[in-house]
Enzyme design. Structure first.
Site, PDB file in Angstrom:
ATOM      1  N   ASN A  54       0.821  -1.204   0.000  1.00 55.92           N
ATOM      2  CA  ASN A  54       0.000   0.000   0.000  1.00 55.92           C
ATOM      3  C   ASN A  54       0.857   1.255   0.000  1.00 55.92           C
ATOM      4  O   ASN A  54       0.595   2.212  -0.733  1.00 55.92           O
ATOM      5  CB  ASN A  54      -0.933  -0.011   1.207  1.00 55.92           C
ATOM      6  CG  ASN A  54      -1.697   1.288   1.365  1.00 55.92           C
ATOM      7  OD1 ASN A  54      -1.193   2.245   1.935  1.00 55.92           O
ATOM      8  ND2 ASN A  54      -2.909   1.319   0.852  1.00 55.92           N
ATOM      9  N   LYS A  55       1.886   1.262   0.846  1.00 57.11           N
ATOM     10  CA  LYS A  55       2.763   2.433   0.946  1.00 57.11           C
ATOM     11  C   LYS A  55       3.420   2.729  -0.402  1.00 57.11           C
ATOM     12  O   LYS A  55       3.581   3.890  -0.787  1.00 57.11           O
ATOM     13  CB  LYS A  55       3.827   2.164   2.011  1.00 57.11           C
ATOM     14  CG  LYS A  55       4.888   3.250   2.159  1.00 57.11           C
ATOM     15  CD  LYS A  55       5.737   2.969   3.388  1.00 57.11           C
ATOM     16  CE  LYS A  55       7.011   3.783   3.390  1.00 57.11           C
ATOM     17  NZ  LYS A  55       8.094   3.180   2.613  1.00 57.11           N
ATOM     18  N   ASP A  56       3.767   1.696  -1.129  1.00 57.99           N
ATOM     19  CA  ASP A  56       4.455   1.893  -2.406  1.00 57.99           C
ATOM     20  C   ASP A  56       3.508   2.190  -3.564  1.00 57.99           C
ATOM     21  O   ASP A  56       3.885   2.912  -4.492  1.00 57.99           O
ATOM     22  CB  ASP A  56       5.267   0.643  -2.762  1.00 57.99           C
ATOM     23  CG  ASP A  56       6.441   0.434  -1.827  1.00 57.99           C
ATOM     24  OD1 ASP A  56       6.819   1.394  -1.138  1.00 57.99           O
ATOM     25  OD2 ASP A  56       6.964  -0.688  -1.781  1.00 57.99           O
ATOM     26  N   TYR A  62      -1.225   7.644  -7.720  1.00 55.13           N
ATOM     27  CA  TYR A  62      -0.591   7.638  -6.390  1.00 55.13           C
ATOM     28  C   TYR A  62       0.902   7.908  -6.493  1.00 55.13           C
ATOM     29  O   TYR A  62       1.462   8.706  -5.733  1.00 55.13           O
ATOM     30  CB  TYR A  62      -0.864   6.280  -5.739  1.00 55.13           C
ATOM     31  CG  TYR A  62      -0.272   6.099  -4.360  1.00 55.13           C
ATOM     32  CD1 TYR A  62      -0.908   6.592  -3.230  1.00 55.13           C
ATOM     33  CD2 TYR A  62       0.930   5.405  -4.191  1.00 55.13           C
ATOM     34  CE1 TYR A  62      -0.377   6.405  -1.960  1.00 55.13           C
ATOM     35  CE2 TYR A  62       1.473   5.216  -2.937  1.00 55.13           C
ATOM     36  CZ  TYR A  62       0.814   5.718  -1.823  1.00 55.13           C
ATOM     37  OH  TYR A  62       1.362   5.531  -0.563  1.00 55.13           O
ATOM     38  N   LEU A 119      11.888   8.014   2.251  1.00 52.73           N
ATOM     39  CA  LEU A 119      10.531   7.472   2.305  1.00 52.73           C
ATOM     40  C   LEU A 119      10.568   5.951   2.225  1.00 52.73           C
ATOM     41  O   LEU A 119       9.780   5.270   2.886  1.00 52.73           O
ATOM     42  CB  LEU A 119       9.701   8.050   1.144  1.00 52.73           C
ATOM     43  CG  LEU A 119       8.229   7.666   1.110  1.00 52.73           C
ATOM     44  CD1 LEU A 119       7.522   8.103   2.376  1.00 52.73           C
ATOM     45  CD2 LEU A 119       7.567   8.281  -0.121  1.00 52.73           C
TER      46      LEU A 119
END
Length: 926
Positions: A587-589, A712, A752
């Site tokens: 999800n973060k990526d 995104y 990040l």
């Protein structure tokens, strides 16, 4: 509810209950504050005090964060208790079938679909669920505070105040105020980071004090629903035909980026788990002895019981004399007391119980279970079937639950750490391991496979090879020593984080060989613990089937799976490969939709690989506490799994504050575990009744996923995004927080990529952006044609995956607050930078909301009034806290920018308390 009578308005009943209870507890808190001289704070209490939106930030007292944090905890408990209250009313009026996802509703649905009782009964015996409690840095509250919350909930969930006489109501009010004063004086803020011992103590509370007491209630509700469905009650009399629930933990075993988890910590954790298992079993046996006061003068004494009692006494020697000299007419009680003396533990009041190994002590849980089986049979023999069922069977179930290990401890480490360990071993043994990263995968595999054909280690056990090698081998040798002494029941798996290639898994075999975790059989080496890949990023999920397929083709893997099945019976004599899938990093990526679709595809392909190879895939779901990290209603989550991916056996993580939310109280723990057990059983039956098929909308979702990911990534890859993120969210304050023993970054690099998914999500939630939970979904939907959107709309209710994901995205959108987002964004120093990113985020927010409403055909206000009403209840009070946090952040950052670290450090507790209070109000961190 009689026939023809309209159903109660459960929503109204629930909110009326919330208002009554909330008013009582807030009034008590206000009285406590005024009596302690804090009238100014009492006047700021939300809901039944002054209007919190009227106060300017500078006028709010400094301790308002603590007051609001307590107030929100009260609200959380009140809502939890009201939900249980409404469930009770609904079941009383409409029966067990009324509650979605529980046994009664599941049995009724399966029966209506024509599933035979025999099929359902056979499935129950195959069900095995294993929640794994982890200590990720998401629990923002002190452990002592959690203890006080439990005391308050006990007062809240007691007798209805409306029915109490005045004297008891006065007593209840006094007890409530005392509990609230203790909570106030304890304080919520973590001034020091919790230690691993703190985290272990918290997890042990659930494993030792909550789950064993919940298990009998789970069995009772299963049996009640089974009989209500018209099924044969005698089928469930045999505990081997009941679903199995086990527990795991990562506390003391998860060393991925956590330097504090040493071999000594793991050894101590395994010992404490074992000791606490015996504490649970001893408590169970003591209560059983008190119940079994049967006299030999009132029923015949079975010869089998006499023989078993004498055998136990003989094994204990002199220790048995005291037991046999008392209660001489109560042989059943004597028998249980002899079992108590046979437990290898010494109970010392007010101290940690100590393991011991006297002659005659139990060595394996199966021995205790066998003695309990004799006891049960002896009761049945004299006609006391009811006592066998009500008194002995719950103890047998407790033995199944906790064994002699309480919970299985997983060992998790990052693949990069293993690579460094192997390189150091190679160097120390005269081989050049310094260029390992330069080797091709084929070169690595040739080397590893050659090594695995030999049982000899690289070095002598006493030799040191380097910090990473010594850390890994020290841990593995601890595991080997524990297995040699007690067996492997207390150890879960060797989990490899960031598994990206086959060599990442084979390296673990080589390291296991070095530390004594392998056995040399005539056919070759086997590993005595499961090696489990953890696929986390979207790329790794895409590659997962090919990596796992190659791993299963390895001769050592096949031998090891056979060894685990036959020698220790871990997998009920079936070849089973556990696979962990991570929800956070994908999800973060890649964003919420691409992550969920990637997980869906990977699981479907991995399950198909299992069918093709004849090896059962046991999925381990690494879910977190927020939508962006895999959270969502349990029954919806299970129903959304790919068809044929669930085989009745599942592991899943329970992380941080979700542990307290789901299992903190008896009634809530019972409900959530029933949801899990019933959902796994029913969903597996559904999976096995239909053939695996590719969803007809798969190409559409593929396009949706790509477009959402691109949107995104454009945000994250935009120039100066990190500057915006670090200034528009409290990520810098979170990195100074004391909410977990583990660092927020894996290696300490200020990138990040290195930031863990938990603080990433936590920071966006705190600033009410909730970006990881929705961003990109609108662009993904917008990229589809009208025909494709119509197809999605048609299948929204019939395809559980689609419904689950879009509903969760909608919940994230509902939790955002545009006004507060802008207020946090105003912290960004460069106004042009701020405006540029806020336009991107707000445009996507509007688009996502618009597209969701287009699919649903109505607004959220029309379709989900209860959710919005719940959010509205918190909104004004949260606004006060958010504005205070923004004020504190600005001031704190000013001190740091000016180089006044002393002033910044002095105000940090106020800032962290504000963060903590907001987390309480949102009921989530990361």
């Amino acid at each position: 509810m009689t026939k023809g009578q309209p159903a109660s308005d459960y929503v109204t009943i629930g909110f009326e209950k919330i208002e009554r209870d909330l008013r009582f507890f807030i009034e008590c808190l206000g009285e406590v504050l005024r009596e302690l001289g804090h009238s100014d704070l009492a006047s700021h209490l939300p809901w039944f005090g002054s209007d919190p939106t009227k106060f300017e930030t500078e006028q709010v007292p400094g301790q308002i964060g603590l007051v609001y944090s307590i107030a929100f905890q009260i609200l959380n408990m009140v809502e939890e208790n009201a939900a249980a209250y409404v469930r009770t009313i609904r079941e009383r009026e409409s029966g067990l079938i009324a509650e979605r996802g529980l046994w009664g509703e599941r049995f009724a649905k399966l029966k209506a679909e024509g599933v035979p009782e025999s099929v359902i009964g056979e499935m129950l015996a195959r069900v095995r669920v294993e929640p794994v409690l982890t200590a990720h840095p998401t629990e923002a509250k002190r452990l002592a505070v959690l203890d006080q919350h439990r005391s308050l909930f006990a007062l809240l969930s007691g007798p209805d105040r409306e029915t109490l006489p005045n004297s008891e109501l006065h007593s209840l009010r006094a007890k409530t105020k005392a509990a609230l004063e203790r909570l106030w004086r304890t304080g919520e803020i973590l001034l020091e980071k919790p230690t691993l011992t703190d985290e272990r103590r918290n997890v042990f509370h659930y494993l030792r004090d909550v789950f064993p007491s919940v298990l009998p209630a789970l069995d009772e509700r299963l049996e009640e629903a089974w009989v209500a469905a018209g099924f044969d009650a005698s089928h469930l009399r045999d505990e081997s035909k009941l679903p199995q629930v086990r527990f795991g933990t990562w506390v003391g075993g998860d060393r991925d980026g956590h330097p504090g988890v040493t071999a000594e910590v793991t050894a101590e954790t395994l010992e404490r788990l074992r000791a606490n298992a015996f504490v649970v079993l001893r408590q169970q046996l003591v209560m059983l002895a008190e119940k079994l006061s049967l006299s030999q003068w009132m029923q015949p004494l079975p010869a089998s019981l006499v023989a078993a009692r004498d055998k136990l006494a003989e094994s204990l020697g002199e220790k048995a004399r005291a037991v046999l000299s008392t209660n001489t007419s109560e042989p059943w009680r004597q028998y249980v007391e002899l079992m108590i003396d046979r437990l290898p533990i010494e109970i010392v009041p007010h101290r940690i119980s100590q393991l011991r190994a006297d002659p005659g002590s139990y060595e394996r849980a199966e021995q205790l279970a066998a003695d309990l089986g004799i006891l049960r049979d002896s009761l049945v023999e004299v006609g006391a079937q009811r006592l066998a069922d009500s008194d002995v069977r719950p103890v047998l179930r407790a033995v199944q639950l906790v064994g002699f290990h309480l919970a299985q401890l997983d060992i998790r480490q990052n693949s990069v750490f293993h690579v460094k360990a192997l390189s150091q071993l190679m160097d120390a043994s005269g081989l050049d391991g310094s260029q390992w990263e330069e080797w091709t995968e084929n070169e690595r595999l040739r080397f590893l496979e050659k090594e695995l054909r030999s049982p000899r280690p690289f070095l002598h056990a006493s030799a040191s090879a380097g910090p990473e090698a010594d850390a890994v081998l020290g841990c593995f040798r601890t595991l080997a020593a524990h297995i040699a002494r007690y067996g492997a029941d207390g150890i879960g798996a060797l989990i490899v984080s960031m598994t990206r290639r086959l060599s990442d898994l084979l390296i673990v075999y080589v390291l296991a060989r070095e530390a004594g975790l392998t056995r040399s059989l005539p056919e070759g080496l086997v590993c005595v613990l499961p090696v489990v890949p953890l696929f986390e990023t979207l790329d790794d999920l895409e590659a997962a089937p090919s990596i796992l397929g190659a791993f299963l083709d390895e001769p050592m893997t096949r031998r090891s799976l056979n060894f685990l099945a036959w020698n220790w019976g871990r997998e009920k004599l079936s070849l089973t490969q556990q696979v962990m899938v991570g929800y956070s990093d994908s999800n973060k990526d890649s964003g919420i939709f691409a992550s969920q679709w990637g997980l869906q595809k990977a699981q479907a392909r991995l399950a198909q690989l299992g069918r093709d190879t004849g090896i059962r895939i046991r999925f381990f779901h690494g879910r977190g506490g927020t939508v962006s990290r895999g959270a969502g209603p349990t029954h919806r989550f299970l129903e959304a799994l790919p068809n044929n991916s669930l085989s009745g056996d599942i592991r899943l993580t329970e992380q941080g504050e979700t542990i307290a939310q789901k299992f903190g109280h008896f009634v809530t723990a019972t409900y959530n575990l029933e949801l899990l057990l019933a959902g796994v059983a029913a969903t597996t039956i559904d999976h096995e009744r239909s053939a695996p098929v590719t969803p007809p909308l798969a190409p559409v979702l593929e396009r949706l996923s790509r477009a959402s990911q691109q949107s995104y990534r454009r945000l994250l890859d935009a120039e100066d995004f990190i500057t915006f993120y670090r200034q528009a969210t409290p990520i810098d304050a979170l990195e100074h927080s004391r909410i977990g023993s583990r660092p927020s970054r894996r290696t300490g690099n200020p990138s990040l990529a290195d930031l863990r998914a938990i603080p990433w999500v936590f920071s966006w939630n705190q600033s009410r952006f909730y970006v990881p939970g929705w961003f990109g979904a609108g662009s993904g939907l917008k990229a589809l044609t009208e025909t494709e959107l119509a197809d999605i709309k048609d299948q929204l209710r019939t395809w559980p995956f689609l419904y689950y994901v879009l509903t969760n995205i909608e919940a994230s959108i509902a939790s955002t607050d545009l006004e507060l987002m802008q207020a946090y964004a105003d912290l960004v120093e460069d106004t042009s930078l701020r405006d540029r990113f806020m336009k991107i985020i707000i445009d996507e927010w509007n688009l996502t909301r618009e597209m969701l409403e287009k699919l649903r055909g109505a607004s959220m206000a029309e379709r989900r009034p209860r959710m919005l009403r719940t959010l509205k209840l918190r909104a004004d009070a949260l606004r006060v806290l958010h504005l205070q946090e923004i004020h504190l952040l600005k001031k704190w950052r000013g001190y740091r920018k000016a180089g006044d670290e002393a002033a910044a450090e002095k105000m940090l507790p106020d800032l962290l308390l504000s963060i903590n209070a907001i987390a309480s109000g949102l009921r989530t961190t990361g």
